[in-house]
Scaffold this motif. Structure first.
Motif, PDB file in Angstrom:
ATOM      1  N   LEU A  92     -74.866 -36.881  26.254  1.00 13.48           N
ATOM      2  CA  LEU A  92     -73.719 -37.188  25.404  1.00 13.48           C
ATOM      3  C   LEU A  92     -72.551 -37.737  26.203  1.00 13.48           C
ATOM      4  CD1 LEU A  92     -73.618 -34.024  23.077  1.00 13.48           C
ATOM      5  CD2 LEU A  92     -74.664 -36.247  22.589  1.00 13.48           C
ATOM      6  N   TYR A 116     -66.794 -33.955  18.865  1.00  7.70           N
ATOM      7  CA  TYR A 116     -68.115 -33.330  18.997  1.00  7.70           C
ATOM      8  C   TYR A 116     -68.430 -32.573  17.714  1.00  7.70           C
ATOM      9  CZ  TYR A 116     -67.678 -34.522  23.910  1.00  7.70           C
ATOM     10  OH  TYR A 116     -67.542 -35.215  25.094  1.00  7.70           O
ATOM     11  N   VAL A 162     -63.526 -30.681  18.176  1.00  8.96           N
ATOM     12  CA  VAL A 162     -64.782 -29.991  17.882  1.00  8.96           C
ATOM     13  C   VAL A 162     -64.733 -29.656  16.396  1.00  8.96           C
ATOM     14  CG1 VAL A 162     -66.256 -28.005  18.378  1.00  8.96           C
ATOM     15  CG2 VAL A 162     -64.922 -29.055  20.224  1.00  8.96           C
ATOM     16  N   ARG A 209     -73.740 -33.182  18.542  1.00 11.92           N
ATOM     17  CA  ARG A 209     -73.693 -34.599  18.864  1.00 11.92           C
ATOM     18  C   ARG A 209     -72.248 -35.091  18.828  1.00 11.92           C
ATOM     19  NH1 ARG A 209     -78.173 -33.392  19.903  1.00 11.92           N
ATOM     20  NH2 ARG A 209     -80.133 -34.454  19.388  1.00 11.92           N
ATOM     21  N   ILE A 210     -72.048 -36.323  19.227  1.00 16.57           N
ATOM     22  CA  ILE A 210     -70.750 -36.973  19.027  1.00 16.57           C
ATOM     23  C   ILE A 210     -70.755 -37.522  17.611  1.00 16.57           C
ATOM     24  CG2 ILE A 210     -69.223 -38.852  19.727  1.00 16.57           C
ATOM     25  CD1 ILE A 210     -70.335 -38.497  22.575  1.00 16.57           C
TER      26      ILE A 210
END
Length: 326
Positions: A92, A116, A162, A209-210
């Motif tokens: 990532l 994220y 996040v 994941r992004i």
């Protein structure tokens, strides 16, 4: 001692959720699933979606340690050029070592934050307990209607979000425009999904994941020519003169652009810290070749990648965008 709402609010240096809103509002430019899912989050299933990101950093060891400790990323490889971190075996984040680089100013174009995406709310809850128990400072947190988000900053000033998405059937769309607000985060509701007596977040979940990239740009019209007309993303929000939100396949946004600190700026000074490149993955070769053709027509000079998966093109502010096959 169990983690409580008070501990979470203390990370942002506040005592009420309302007081935490300004940090989240700033982060967004305004001054469920408890079980782990077997499939990727919706954001990663669209025809175009986010892949990887590369940052130029001054202190490689310190930055690796931060992302391992705070986000739970695994160090997948390291060379004299830098290190690659990821969730499970999925890369990532690439950290490119540039020890003599100047710190990029906040008024420059480039990275606003890397977002994220947790695979579900329960994983966000476990992570929230983790940062509370390890006393990681945060800059804000908020409910954006389509998602729930926490914002922080890495040691070299790179923004991080996040977040987890709310079920997409609950997103509100009207004529292609999605409702996204910035409201108080339901900290208690999130914490109810985790064991607040101990830190159980040992590593990033394999499906993290992004989810999206948020960029600072100097001009939204030029940004549209690059990320919409050539890259093929579409607008999902309208009516703002200072920011734009773009996506593929009905996601709320894969790329955001703002001019909150960077209106009118030109290309970034090469070699400074911060965002080097990020990738958008496409699901078929036809889409990839259409993107290449549009970039060539627009005069952006795509350059093929050595691994043969796609090409890289430089946006008007010096950030590399890699278009690759998923």
């Amino acid at each position: 001692m169990p983690v409580t709402r008070r501990h979470i609010l203390a990370l942002a240096g506040v005592t009420t959720a309302a007081a935490a809103l300004p940090g989240a509002l700033t982060a967004e430019g305004i001054t469920d699933n408890m079980a782990a899912q077997a499939n990727l989050p919706f954001a990663l299933t669209t025809p175009i979606h986010c892949g990887e990101v590369a940052l130029r950093v001054r202190d490689l060891d310190n930055m690796v340690a931060y992302y391992r400790a705070v986000l739970g990323l695994a160090e997948l490889s390291r060379t004299k050029e830098g290190a690659t971190l990821g969730a499970g075996k999925t890369p990532l984040l690439h950290l490119i070592t540039t020890p003599d680089a100047k710190i990029e100013p906040v008024t420059s174009a480039g990275l606003y934050h890397v977002a994220y995406l947790m695979p579900n709310r329960a994983e966000l809850a476990r992570w929230l307990v983790h940062i509370a128990m390890t006393k990681v400072p945060v800059s804000g947190f908020a409910d954006h209607n389509v998602s729930e988000a926490i914002y922080l900053m890495d040691p070299e000033g790179n923004g991080i979000e996040v977040y987890c998405d709310r079920p997409r059937e609950n997103w509100q769309w009207n004529d292609g425009v999605v409702t996204m607000g910035t409201e108080q985060l339901d900290v208690d509701g999130i914490l109810a999904l985790a064991d607040t007596t101990k830190d159980t977040f040992e590593r990033a979940p394999d499906l993290m994941r992004i989810g999206h990239m948020h960029l600072k740009v100097g001009d939204l019209t030029k940004g549209d020519a690059f990320y919409v007309a050539a890259a093929g993303l579409v607008h999902t929000r309208k009516g703002r003169e200072d920011a734009a939100f773009l996506s593929s396949g009905g996601y709320h946004h894969h790329v955001a652009m703002n001019m909150w600190h960077s209106k009118g700026v030109g290309a970034r000074e090469s070699g400074q810290t911060g965002l080097a490149w990020f990738s958008l993955e496409v699901t078929d070769n036809e889409t990839l070749e259409a993107q290449r053709s549009r970039f060539e027509t627009a005069g952006f000079a795509p350059k093929s990648l050595t691994d043969g998966r796609g090409f890289e093109v430089i946006d008007p502010w010096g950030t590399g965008l890699r278009l690759v096959l998923a």
